[in-house]
Design a protein around this motif. Structure first.
Motif, PDB file in Angstrom:
ATOM      1  N   ALA A  29     -27.704 -87.104  10.358  1.00  0.00           N
ATOM      2  CA  ALA A  29     -27.974 -88.510  10.667  1.00  0.00           C
ATOM      3  C   ALA A  29     -27.298 -88.931  11.977  1.00  0.00           C
ATOM      4  O   ALA A  29     -27.917 -89.602  12.809  1.00  0.00           O
ATOM      5  CB  ALA A  29     -27.502 -89.399   9.520  1.00  0.00           C
ATOM      6  N   ARG A  30     -26.041 -88.541  12.161  1.00  0.00           N
ATOM      7  CA  ARG A  30     -25.317 -88.901  13.389  1.00  0.00           C
ATOM      8  C   ARG A  30     -25.987 -88.339  14.633  1.00  0.00           C
ATOM      9  O   ARG A  30     -25.925 -88.923  15.704  1.00  0.00           O
ATOM     10  CB  ARG A  30     -23.869 -88.405  13.319  1.00  0.00           C
ATOM     11  CG  ARG A  30     -22.966 -89.234  12.443  1.00  0.00           C
ATOM     12  CD  ARG A  30     -21.497 -88.846  12.613  1.00  0.00           C
ATOM     13  NE  ARG A  30     -21.219 -87.433  12.391  1.00  0.00           N
ATOM     14  CZ  ARG A  30     -21.039 -86.861  11.185  1.00  0.00           C
ATOM     15  NH1 ARG A  30     -21.132 -87.589  10.099  1.00  0.00           N
ATOM     16  NH2 ARG A  30     -20.766 -85.579  11.080  1.00  0.00           N
ATOM     17  N   ARG A  31     -26.605 -87.195  14.498  1.00  0.00           N
ATOM     18  CA  ARG A  31     -27.252 -86.548  15.643  1.00  0.00           C
ATOM     19  C   ARG A  31     -28.722 -86.927  15.770  1.00  0.00           C
ATOM     20  O   ARG A  31     -29.417 -86.455  16.649  1.00  0.00           O
ATOM     21  CB  ARG A  31     -27.109 -85.031  15.526  1.00  0.00           C
ATOM     22  CG  ARG A  31     -25.640 -84.630  15.345  1.00  0.00           C
ATOM     23  CD  ARG A  31     -25.168 -83.677  16.321  1.00  0.00           C
ATOM     24  NE  ARG A  31     -23.781 -83.332  16.375  1.00  0.00           N
ATOM     25  CZ  ARG A  31     -22.708 -83.909  15.873  1.00  0.00           C
ATOM     26  NH1 ARG A  31     -22.821 -84.985  15.147  1.00  0.00           N
ATOM     27  NH2 ARG A  31     -21.500 -83.450  16.052  1.00  0.00           N
ATOM     28  N   GLY A  32     -29.212 -87.740  14.853  1.00  0.00           N
ATOM     29  CA  GLY A  32     -30.604 -88.203  14.925  1.00  0.00           C
ATOM     30  C   GLY A  32     -31.623 -87.164  14.506  1.00  0.00           C
ATOM     31  O   GLY A  32     -32.776 -87.238  14.919  1.00  0.00           O
ATOM     32  N   PHE A  33     -31.224 -86.192  13.683  1.00  0.00           N
ATOM     33  CA  PHE A  33     -32.145 -85.153  13.219  1.00  0.00           C
ATOM     34  C   PHE A  33     -32.597 -85.459  11.805  1.00  0.00           C
ATOM     35  O   PHE A  33     -31.852 -86.030  11.002  1.00  0.00           O
ATOM     36  CB  PHE A  33     -31.477 -83.771  13.250  1.00  0.00           C
ATOM     37  CG  PHE A  33     -31.124 -83.317  14.629  1.00  0.00           C
ATOM     38  CD1 PHE A  33     -32.100 -83.080  15.577  1.00  0.00           C
ATOM     39  CD2 PHE A  33     -29.795 -83.127  14.982  1.00  0.00           C
ATOM     40  CE1 PHE A  33     -31.764 -82.659  16.851  1.00  0.00           C
ATOM     41  CE2 PHE A  33     -29.448 -82.703  16.250  1.00  0.00           C
ATOM     42  CZ  PHE A  33     -30.439 -82.473  17.189  1.00  0.00           C
ATOM     43  N   ASN A  34     -33.805 -85.051  11.509  1.00  0.00           N
ATOM     44  CA  ASN A  34     -34.363 -85.264  10.188  1.00  0.00           C
ATOM     45  C   ASN A  34     -34.344 -83.967   9.384  1.00  0.00           C
ATOM     46  O   ASN A  34     -34.418 -82.881   9.951  1.00  0.00           O
ATOM     47  CB  ASN A  34     -35.809 -85.766  10.311  1.00  0.00           C
ATOM     48  CG  ASN A  34     -36.360 -86.248   8.997  1.00  0.00           C
ATOM     49  OD1 ASN A  34     -35.631 -86.775   8.151  1.00  0.00           O
ATOM     50  ND2 ASN A  34     -37.641 -86.065   8.807  1.00  0.00           N
ATOM     51  N   THR A  46     -32.000 -76.718  19.698  1.00  0.00           N
ATOM     52  CA  THR A  46     -31.565 -77.730  18.743  1.00  0.00           C
ATOM     53  C   THR A  46     -31.004 -77.087  17.488  1.00  0.00           C
ATOM     54  O   THR A  46     -29.943 -77.488  16.985  1.00  0.00           O
ATOM     55  CB  THR A  46     -32.751 -78.642  18.365  1.00  0.00           C
ATOM     56  OG1 THR A  46     -33.262 -79.243  19.544  1.00  0.00           O
ATOM     57  CG2 THR A  46     -32.339 -79.715  17.390  1.00  0.00           C
TER      58      THR A  46
END
Length: 171
Positions: free
Chosen positions: A24-29, A56
């Motif tokens: 979540a902090r890194r914006g990944f799903n 990534t």
């Protein structure tokens, strides 16, 4: 591209929360998630479907290793492995469509686990492609509900196993 990560973790409270927080902090799903006990007591295996390119995924792997309780992270996307999912589908049915649906169930080696006047609940296990195929075919009857697990996977060990799997998929 969608990657499959297999992560071995110590079975302690909060491990999954820390992993989800990292993403979540890194914006990944996380597209798919399955967690369960591994072969050793006190160890769990987390299998995740994660979208992203090679860079990534490499970055995520390094970040995962920095977390406490992470024992092993493996990107098994390009490695020969056995993958399975479980899906329950509740399909709308009528007296005229029931036999056609039952034929489709038989072809996909699925099973009916609940029968009602207006619906059938079907259980199917297999690879993600099989799940998508049966869902597409049954959608013309009307799908009332779907419940689907995340993908689980184990790396294959022997070339003979790979040959057998290829042969069984062709049949």
């Amino acid at each position: 591209m969608k990657h499959t990560l297999s992560v071995l973790v110590e079975d302690e409270s909060g491990v999954l929360t820390r992993i989800a927080g990292l993403f979540a902090r890194r914006g990944f799903n996380i597209d798919s998630l399955a967690v369960g006990p591994a072969e050793q007591p006190g160890i769990s295996r987390i299998t995740m479907g994660v979208p992203g390119d090679e860079r990534t995924i490499e970055q995520l792997t390094k970040q995962l290793y920095k977390l406490v309780n992470i024992l092993k992270v493996q990107d098994i996307t390009s490695v020969p492995c056995v993958e399975r999912e479980l899906m329950l589908l509740k399909v709308n049915t009528t007296s005229t469509s029931r036999s056609e649906i039952l034929e489709i169930v038989k072809i996909f080696r699925a099973r009916v686990v609940d029968l009602a006047e207006q619906s059938l609940t079907i259980e199917i296990t297999g690879n993600p492609g099989k799940m998508a195929a049966i869902e597409t075919i049954l959608s013309k009857f009307g799908i009332a509900e779907i419940a689907r697990t995340g993908k689980i996977a184990l790396v294959r060990e022997s070339p003979e196993t790979i040959k057998k799997e290829l042969i069984s998929n062709l049949m």
